[in-house]
Scaffold this motif. Structure first.
Motif, PDB file in Angstrom:
ATOM      1  N   LEU A  25       8.943 -25.509   8.653  1.00  0.00           N
ATOM      2  CA  LEU A  25       9.387 -25.859  10.002  1.00  0.00           C
ATOM      3  C   LEU A  25       8.807 -27.206  10.423  1.00  0.00           C
ATOM      4  CD1 LEU A  25      10.929 -25.112  12.545  1.00  0.00           C
ATOM      5  CD2 LEU A  25       8.894 -23.876  13.340  1.00  0.00           C
ATOM      6  N   LYS A  26       7.541 -27.435  10.093  1.00  0.00           N
ATOM      7  CA  LYS A  26       6.899 -28.706  10.441  1.00  0.00           C
ATOM      8  C   LYS A  26       7.586 -29.858   9.709  1.00  0.00           C
ATOM      9  CE  LYS A  26       2.435 -28.605  10.706  1.00  0.00           C
ATOM     10  NZ  LYS A  26       1.004 -28.608  10.297  1.00  0.00           N
ATOM     11  N   ALA A  28      10.725 -29.910   8.672  1.00  0.00           N
ATOM     12  CA  ALA A  28      12.043 -30.094   9.281  1.00  0.00           C
ATOM     13  C   ALA A  28      11.935 -30.858  10.589  1.00  0.00           C
ATOM     14  CB  ALA A  28      12.707 -28.736   9.510  1.00  0.00           C
ATOM     15  N   LEU A  29      10.938 -30.521  11.396  1.00  0.00           N
ATOM     16  CA  LEU A  29      10.745 -31.190  12.679  1.00  0.00           C
ATOM     17  C   LEU A  29      10.420 -32.662  12.479  1.00  0.00           C
ATOM     18  CD1 LEU A  29      10.570 -30.883  15.742  1.00  0.00           C
ATOM     19  CD2 LEU A  29       8.146 -30.331  15.483  1.00  0.00           C
ATOM     20  N   ALA A  30       9.563 -32.958  11.510  1.00  0.00           N
ATOM     21  CA  ALA A  30       9.212 -34.345  11.233  1.00  0.00           C
ATOM     22  C   ALA A  30      10.422 -35.135  10.765  1.00  0.00           C
ATOM     23  CB  ALA A  30       8.100 -34.408  10.181  1.00  0.00           C
ATOM     24  N   GLY A  32      13.625 -34.463  11.358  1.00  0.00           N
ATOM     25  CA  GLY A  32      14.564 -34.619  12.461  1.00  0.00           C
ATOM     26  C   GLY A  32      14.130 -35.678  13.452  1.00  0.00           C
ATOM     27  N   LEU A  33      12.851 -35.691  13.797  1.00  0.00           N
ATOM     28  CA  LEU A  33      12.341 -36.663  14.765  1.00  0.00           C
ATOM     29  C   LEU A  33      12.416 -38.084  14.220  1.00  0.00           C
ATOM     30  CD1 LEU A  33       9.233 -34.755  16.191  1.00  0.00           C
ATOM     31  CD2 LEU A  33      11.365 -35.276  17.386  1.00  0.00           C
ATOM     32  N   PHE A  86      19.209 -35.508  14.413  1.00  0.00           N
ATOM     33  CA  PHE A  86      18.020 -34.647  14.478  1.00  0.00           C
ATOM     34  C   PHE A  86      18.277 -33.314  13.772  1.00  0.00           C
ATOM     35  CE2 PHE A  86      15.684 -31.197  16.556  1.00  0.00           C
ATOM     36  CZ  PHE A  86      14.373 -31.621  16.369  1.00  0.00           C
ATOM     37  N   SER A  87      19.392 -32.664  14.121  1.00  0.00           N
ATOM     38  CA  SER A  87      19.696 -31.361  13.522  1.00  0.00           C
ATOM     39  C   SER A  87      20.061 -31.483  12.052  1.00  0.00           C
ATOM     40  CB  SER A  87      20.833 -30.673  14.291  1.00  0.00           C
ATOM     41  OG  SER A  87      21.994 -31.499  14.310  1.00  0.00           O
ATOM     42  N   GLY A  90      16.871 -32.820  10.081  1.00  0.00           N
ATOM     43  CA  GLY A  90      15.849 -31.779  10.159  1.00  0.00           C
ATOM     44  C   GLY A  90      16.236 -30.563   9.329  1.00  0.00           C
ATOM     45  N   GLY A  94      14.229 -29.234   6.044  1.00  0.00           N
ATOM     46  CA  GLY A  94      13.713 -27.865   6.032  1.00  0.00           C
ATOM     47  C   GLY A  94      14.333 -27.018   4.944  1.00  0.00           C
TER      48      GLY A  94
END
Length: 310
Positions: A25-26, A28-30, A32-33, A86-87, A90, A94
């Motif tokens: 998850l981390k 994927a978030l990185a 996406g951002l 982002f989606s 990300g 992920g």
């Protein structure tokens, strides 16, 4: 370091330490951002490209109209663009990590190259599926067909149905695959040529410059598919379109050069991404190898010190 590397590149290589399931998850978030940030910064150039490709305007004519368009006009469609990147990126990052973990556990004897390929395939397909609808909304807003996101969603659904959100999928895929193939080939050859001329290894900033130039040139080469994608996505809602119809229409009304509309803004839009995707990949890989070597050397020194004391 591993998470940044996966977020900053589109080329899948194994990190020095496998990312655990808890960090998917981390990651994927990185990813996406990082993608959303670059999209928000470069969106005005993307809008200029779309406006040129979707109209009869030339690039100089569009530049002359920039005061009328204004900052707000240049950022039209930025919401679906940022959300889509982002989606998409990300999800891709992920799923790539999750797929690797699952494949390693389910098929531990599978060669690493096959694990990488299967994970990259799954993540790319799903990431693209998420991005295409956002791309359709973004380009219709950029071209001025709709005034806001809500109107674009409702109007597209009413006129084209659900399939309208996936207009231009074929042209998008035809653009993406040659872009990365041509980009990597150009990057490899340009890097060799630069090293031959300078008779030394390239500095990091020189590697980044070569990556930017390679990405920009690959973008120019694949512009015809980008023009087709834009024309399909920005066609009047409810109008049947296909890649063949778009090509014949452009050649008949605008000539062969019509297929390269927007090549200049596309070059400057993609060049920074090329620096990140092509050069960033190699620089990050080198940094990881050096960090691994330093760690190994440090451990070996500690072992030698313990052995000498014994």
């Amino acid at each position: 370091r591993n998470i940044w590397f996966e977020a900053a590149t589109l080329v899948a290589v194994p990190p020095p330490v496998e990312i655990s399931a808890g960090n998917v998850l981390k990651s994927a978030l990185a990813g996406g951002l990082a993608s959303a940030l670059s999209t928000s910064m470069l969106h005005p150039i993307d809008t200029m490209k779309t406006r040129v490709q979707a109209s009869t305007l030339s690039f100089p004519e569009l530049i002359a109209k920039l005061p009328q368009i204004g900052i707000q006009g240049l950022y039209r469609g930025s919401i679906p663009a940022i959300l889509g990147q982002f989606s998409s990126h990300g999800l891709r990052t992920g799923i790539f990590e999750a797929s690797k973990l699952i494949l390693v556990r389910v098929a531990p004897t599978l060669p690493e190259i096959q694990v990488q390929s299967l994970a990259s395939f799954c993540s790319t397909i799903l990431g693209t599926a998420v991005r295409i609808p956002c791309e359709v909304l973004k380009q219709r807003l950029q071209a001025g067909i709709f005034d806001n996101v809500g109107e674009a969603i409702v109007g597209t659904m009413q006129k084209d149905g659900l399939k309208g959100f996936f207009r231009g999928t074929g042209a998008t895929l035809c653009r993406e695959v040659p872009f990365y193939v041509a980009g990597m080939c150009l990057y490899g050859e340009a890097k060799k040529a630069a090293q031959h001329v300078l008779s030394r290894e390239l500095e990091p900033w020189e590697t980044i410059a070569v990556g930017a130039l390679s990405g920009g040139l690959a973008a120019v080469v694949t512009t015809p598919f980008d023009v087709m994608k834009t024309r399909m996505m920005t066609a009047p809602p409810g109008t049947p379109v296909s890649m063949q119809l778009i090509v014949f229409s452009i050649l008949r009304n605008e000539g062969p050069l019509g297929l390269f509309k927007g090549a200049i803004p596309r070059f400057f839009w993609i060049a920074p991404l090329g620096a990140m995707n092509f050069a960033g990949y190699e620089l990050a890989k080198k940094a990881m190898i050096e960090a691994e070597k330093e760690t190994a050397d440090s451990l070996q020194e500690k072992k030698n010190m313990v052995g000498s004391r014994g």
